[in-house]
Design an enzyme around this catalytic site. Structure first.
Site, mmCIF file in Angstrom:
data_model
loop_
_atom_site.group_PDB
_atom_site.id
_atom_site.type_symbol
_atom_site.label_atom_id
_atom_site.label_comp_id
_atom_site.label_asym_id
_atom_site.label_seq_id
_atom_site.Cartn_x
_atom_site.Cartn_y
_atom_site.Cartn_z
ATOM 1 N N ARG A 1 -32.121 2.088 21.900
ATOM 2 C CA ARG A 1 -31.474 3.582 21.452
ATOM 3 C C ARG A 1 -31.789 4.512 22.575
ATOM 4 O O ARG A 1 -32.907 4.655 23.131
ATOM 5 C CB ARG A 1 -31.932 3.848 20.048
ATOM 6 C CG ARG A 1 -31.479 3.208 18.902
ATOM 7 C CD ARG A 1 -29.900 3.683 18.617
ATOM 8 N NE ARG A 1 -29.365 3.214 17.729
ATOM 9 C CZ ARG A 1 -28.494 2.148 17.463
ATOM 10 N NH1 ARG A 1 -28.158 1.391 18.638
ATOM 11 N NH2 ARG A 1 -27.981 1.470 16.373
ATOM 12 N N GLU B 1 -24.826 10.290 23.682
ATOM 13 C CA GLU B 1 -23.742 9.428 23.893
ATOM 14 C C GLU B 1 -22.830 9.716 22.801
ATOM 15 O O GLU B 1 -23.089 10.176 21.624
ATOM 16 C CB GLU B 1 -23.912 7.963 23.971
ATOM 17 C CG GLU B 1 -24.431 7.338 22.675
ATOM 18 C CD GLU B 1 -24.769 5.827 22.775
ATOM 19 O OE1 GLU B 1 -24.004 5.054 22.163
ATOM 20 O OE2 GLU B 1 -25.865 5.445 23.402
ATOM 21 N N HIS C 1 -22.606 1.418 25.898
ATOM 22 C CA HIS C 1 -22.888 1.133 24.706
ATOM 23 C C HIS C 1 -22.293 -0.138 24.113
ATOM 24 O O HIS C 1 -21.616 -0.352 23.030
ATOM 25 C CB HIS C 1 -23.019 2.165 23.707
ATOM 26 C CG HIS C 1 -24.047 1.904 22.492
ATOM 27 N ND1 HIS C 1 -24.567 2.594 21.693
ATOM 28 C CD2 HIS C 1 -24.545 0.571 22.134
ATOM 29 C CE1 HIS C 1 -25.401 2.249 20.926
ATOM 30 N NE2 HIS C 1 -25.284 0.901 21.020
#
Length: 311
Positions: free
Chosen positions: A230, A259, A277
């Site tokens: 994360r 993000e 991601h």
């Protein structure tokens, strides 16, 4: 009547179709669409699909009085209001195990890309630069790989790194039973003993900013940081400083704080490779995740056992 489900996150058509076999699905992959879906269908909604970084707020949860189960895509659940969940007795489950192999491959891809400087070499070769691009680059071979978070993803990373004859160390809240890797009591101690430091732990208050200036300094000028966990785990300002000052040799990140917007500070950071991601977004992982979500919803509404409850 089929139970009604709101899908809060982007979902492939095939995944929606699978859920529609057993449920009435309201697809709401943006905040605006979610708010509209809650207004229109909230009183009847019994299940929600979200993810850890988007989550579900207490206000949203309380606006769905019949909500019984929330399922995340992936393993994170840090942005779900667990106070509201416990208040209403809602089941929360995640996709543990469905994308660990995929995230692990992304971690190894980032390690190799940074170590071998693949993006820069590709650009140089296309631009006609040859000798200058052929400087020797380091290997994973026999490196010390430290993993913060030895869950299913961390274990999958360790297994793959062992194939390169790397030495594995790890940090968890406590030692993990049944593994032979050396345990380190803190991220700092692990960084001091690592050439490559991989973050694969969940987000949330307990892990926020645990990789900061001190840990990066301990990793050292030949060290690499890889984050597939994360973004909140790594202090962005500290990482940017470490890259500019050559406190570390480089970094590869699939996640970052804030993000999807990539801060200008990261955009301009040297020796950094970024991916959007996508670690868990392989076709194989997407199929496994949607099948597990469907199975868990069917199990819940038939009185069966829900796998990977996190509440």
């Amino acid at each position: 009547m089929k139970p009604e489900v709101i899908v809060r996150v982007p979902f492939p058509k095939e995944s929606i179709a699978l859920l529609e076999e057993d449920f009435v699905v309201h697809y709401a992959p943006s905040l605006e669409l979610l708010e509209q879906a809650i207004r229109d269908f909230g009183p009847r909604t019994r299940a929600v699909v979200t993810n850890g970084s988007i989550g579900l707020t207490g206000e949203q949860i309380r606006a769905m009085p019949k909500l019984e189960i929330i399922h995340t895509v992936g393993v994170g659940f840090e942005q779900i209001d667990m106070t509201a969940v416990h208040e209403k007795g809602i089941v929360v489950a995640n996709n543990a195990g469905t994308n660990s192999f995929s995230v692990a491959e992304q971690a190894l891809a980032l390690i190799l890309a940074v170590l071998r400087d693949i993006p820069a070499n590709d650009r140089a070769t296309r631009d006609g630069v040859w000798e200058e691009a052929r400087a020797p680059r380091p290997l994973i071979y026999e490196k010390r790989v430290g993993i913060i978070g030895l869950g299913e993803v961390g274990l999958a990373i360790a297994k793959r790194a062992e194939a390169f004859e790397a030495t594995i160390g790890y940090h968890n809240r406590k030692p993990k039973d049944g593994v032979s890797y050396r345990y380190y009591a803190s991220p700092l101690e692990l960084a001091e003993a690592s050439d490559i430091l991989v973050v694969s732990c969940p987000g949330g208050p307990e892990t926020r900013g645990i990789v900061g200036r001190e840990v990066l300094a301990a990793l050292g000028p030949s060290g690499l940081l890889i984050n597939v966990g994360r973004g909140s785990v790594v202090d962005t300002d500290a990482l940017v400083e470490a890259l500019h000052d050559k406190t570390i040799a480089g970094a590869g990140i699939d996640v970052w704080a804030g993000e999807p917007v990539l801060p200008a500070s990261l955009t301009g950071a040297p020796n950094l490779i970024v991916s959007p991601h996508i670690g868990g977004r392989s076709p194989e992982a997407v199929v496994a995740a949607r099948r597990q979500i469907s199975r868990n919803f069917k199990a819940h509404f038939s009185g069966g056992e829900v796998l990977h409850r996190v509440d």
